[in-house]
Design an enzyme around this catalytic site. Structure first.
Site, PDB file in Angstrom:
ATOM      1  N   HIS A 162       0.830  -1.208   0.000  1.00 38.99           N
ATOM      2  CA  HIS A 162       0.000   0.000   0.000  1.00 38.99           C
ATOM      3  C   HIS A 162       0.863   1.257   0.000  1.00 38.99           C
ATOM      4  CE1 HIS A 162      -3.163   2.859   1.069  1.00 38.99           C
ATOM      5  NE2 HIS A 162      -4.004   1.925   0.643  1.00 38.99           N
ATOM      6  N   PRO A 163       0.517   2.244  -0.836  1.00 35.33           N
ATOM      7  CA  PRO A 163       1.375   3.423  -1.040  1.00 35.33           C
ATOM      8  C   PRO A 163       1.136   4.590  -0.094  1.00 35.33           C
ATOM      9  CG  PRO A 163      -0.435   3.500  -2.584  1.00 35.33           C
ATOM     10  CD  PRO A 163      -0.620   2.220  -1.788  1.00 35.33           C
ATOM     11  N   CYS A 164       0.314   4.417   0.938  1.00 37.34           N
ATOM     12  CA  CYS A 164      -0.072   5.573   1.753  1.00 37.34           C
ATOM     13  C   CYS A 164       1.109   6.229   2.477  1.00 37.34           C
ATOM     14  CB  CYS A 164      -1.156   5.174   2.761  1.00 37.34           C
ATOM     15  SG  CYS A 164      -0.665   3.906   3.945  1.00 37.34           S
ATOM     16  N   LYS A 165       2.194   5.491   2.724  1.00 40.25           N
ATOM     17  CA  LYS A 165       3.340   6.068   3.435  1.00 40.25           C
ATOM     18  C   LYS A 165       4.543   6.339   2.526  1.00 40.25           C
ATOM     19  CE  LYS A 165       1.457   5.719   7.577  1.00 40.25           C
ATOM     20  NZ  LYS A 165       1.976   4.770   8.569  1.00 40.25           N
ATOM     21  N   THR A 166       4.371   6.132   1.225  1.00 41.16           N
ATOM     22  CA  THR A 166       5.506   6.273   0.307  1.00 41.16           C
ATOM     23  C   THR A 166       6.116   7.675   0.363  1.00 41.16           C
ATOM     24  OG1 THR A 166       4.653   4.588  -1.210  1.00 41.16           O
ATOM     25  CG2 THR A 166       6.244   6.164  -2.096  1.00 41.16           C
TER      26      THR A 166
END
Length: 214
Positions: A162-166
């Site tokens: 999941h990219p939410c913290k990228t």
């Protein structure tokens, strides 16, 4: 790239093109694919790994070895060799796709894995293959977790980091690179961080190529 620069589809494709150019130079297997139904595309790679089937999940017996496609598809010559090989090892096909997230404005790593007979690996199998040093970090961040979602272009089930913290972990990296006046390829830097979590390791020459492009 500025740390607060808008990472849109155009910039994503630019960095992917640079990444694929070097991949072709070293024979690393990455390519760009587009869909006939939309203008968006994605970067992808397929490779095979041998998984040692001896021992228990999570032990060193499950260390995976990357194989070229030709070697992975070669069959043993006699029945005794077949029996011995299949009892000790399994060949797994991994597909890695890098897409652009319109919602988060960052790249996203989609992947799936299957045995040579087409049987897909379940989420529990994927978690089993994640190295212990990454499991704690996945549970606490920065990548949150591995989930299964529909591929936005292919419409097929894939696993995804999941990219939410990228942006959270990429921003300091980009800021530091700008401070020391060092050119970086966003895709190279990002993939070198998230890739090893799911068995995808980049040769060091990718980083050297990015510096040479300054």
């Amino acid at each position: 790239m500025e740390e607060d620069e808008f990472f849109g589809e155009k910039l994503f494709q630019h960095y992917c093109a640079e990444f694929i150019k070097h991949s072709q130079q070293i024979g690393d297997g990455w390519e760009w694919r587009t869909s006939k139904d939309c203008s968006d595309g994605y970067m992808c790679k397929t490779h095979f790994q041998i998984k040692n089937g001896m021992g228990h999940p999570g032990t060193s017996a499950h260390v995976q070895e990357c194989l070229p496609m030709e070697e992975a598809l070669e069959l043993p010559l006699d029945d005794s060799e077949v029996t011995e090989t299949t009892a000790a090892t399994e060949v797994i096909k991994y597909e890695y796709h890098v897409l652009h997230s319109c919602s988060y404005q960052v790249p996203v790593l989609y992947f799936r894995a299957s045995f040579l007979d087409g049987r897909p690996l379940a989420l529990t199998d994927i978690w089993e293959g994640v190295h212990e040093c990454y499991k704690m970090r996945l549970q606490q961040g920065p990548w949150d977790t591995i989930t299964q979602q529909e591929h936005p272009i292919l419409g097929q089930p894939f696993f995804v980091l999941h990219p939410c913290k990228t942006s959270e972990f990429m921003t300091p990296l980009l800021k530091n690179s700008r401070k020391i006046n060092r050119n970086v390829n966003y895709i190279t830097s990002w993939l070198s961080i998230v890739g090893p979590v799911v068995g995808l390791n980049l040769p060091l020459s990718y980083a050297r190529a990015a510096f040479q492009d300054e």
